[in-house]
Design an enzyme around this catalytic site. Structure first.
Site, short mmCIF file in Angstrom:
data_model
loop_
_atom_site.label_atom_id
_atom_site.label_comp_id
_atom_site.label_asym_id
_atom_site.label_seq_id
_atom_site.Cartn_x
_atom_site.Cartn_y
_atom_site.Cartn_z
N CYS A 115 0.86 -1.18 0.00
CA CYS A 115 0.00 0.00 0.00
C CYS A 115 0.90 1.24 0.00
CB CYS A 115 -0.99 -0.01 1.17
SG CYS A 115 -0.27 0.18 2.81
N ASN A 141 2.50 1.49 4.18
CA ASN A 141 2.75 0.23 4.90
C ASN A 141 2.44 0.33 6.39
OD1 ASN A 141 5.54 -2.01 5.52
ND2 ASN A 141 3.46 -2.55 5.00
N CYS A 182 -1.29 0.74 7.25
CA CYS A 182 -2.73 0.46 7.38
C CYS A 182 -3.12 -0.81 6.63
CB CYS A 182 -3.57 1.64 6.87
SG CYS A 182 -3.41 3.15 7.84
N ARG A 183 -3.27 -0.72 5.33
CA ARG A 183 -3.84 -1.81 4.55
C ARG A 183 -2.90 -3.00 4.38
NH1 ARG A 183 -5.35 1.74 -0.49
NH2 ARG A 183 -3.40 2.70 0.18
N SER A 184 -1.67 -2.76 3.94
CA SER A 184 -0.80 -3.90 3.63
C SER A 184 -0.38 -4.69 4.87
CB SER A 184 0.41 -3.47 2.79
OG SER A 184 1.16 -2.47 3.41
N ASP A 243 -8.20 3.36 1.42
CA ASP A 243 -7.24 3.76 2.45
C ASP A 243 -8.02 4.33 3.64
OD1 ASP A 243 -5.18 4.71 4.01
OD2 ASP A 243 -4.13 5.69 2.35
#
Length: 161
Positions: free
Chosen positions: A13, A16, A18-20, A133
């Site tokens: 993401c 690095n 939040c999402r990934s 995001d």
């Protein structure tokens, strides 16, 4: 039987945090529960260097923990050219990430690069296969991302088994 070469997956993401890392942690939990931990090598990375060395965002850690996944040991890192040779599959969280990853992809890189939800065949309403995001959103945004990643992880596991 341990495979000669574990399947390696890198989740990417923007920062690095939040999402990934959430995608990495949830998928790691799924493979452990399936008894397949030795068959996969997982990591996550970001396109930017703002958060290198930091833990995931506290809200990400909280939502993961609320669902039984501990990602507090993860640390942000930036995607590197070497990743295109070290990983079998690099999964981008959104189209901007995908574009930027492909722009840095070496011509002879061996990794398959794809949009995470599209690779899993999981369209998210009008977002067109993107994991949104949650950084500027509230707790609900992080919860929504958790559920998307959880669902995608189930599909990804079935696909890569």
């Amino acid at each position: 039987m341990i495979p000669a070469h574990p399947t390696s997956v890198l989740f990417v993401c923007l920062g690095n945090i939040c999402r990934s890392p959430l995608a990495e942690g949830v998928f790691r939990q799924k493979i452990q529960e399936a008894g397949l931990g030795d068959q996969f090598l997982l990591d996550s990375a970001g396109l930017g260097a703002w958060h290198v060395g930091h833990q995931p965002d506290g809200r990400t850690i909280s939502v993961a923990r609320a669902h039984g996944t501990d990602i507090s040991d993860l640390r942000a890192r930036r995607i590197a050219v070497e990743d295109f040779y070290a990983f079998d599959l690099i999964l981008a969280m959104d189209r901007d990430n995908l574009r930027d990853i492909r722009a840095m992809q070496p011509r002879d890189g061996t990794a398959e690069v794809a949009l995470y939800l599209e690779y899993c065949g999981l369209e998210q309403m009008k977002r067109s296969y993107e994991v949104p995001d949650p950084y500027y959103g509230g707790a609900d945004a992080f919860e929504d991302v958790y559920h998307l990643v959880d669902q995608a992880s189930d599909i990804l596991l079935q696909k890569l088994r």
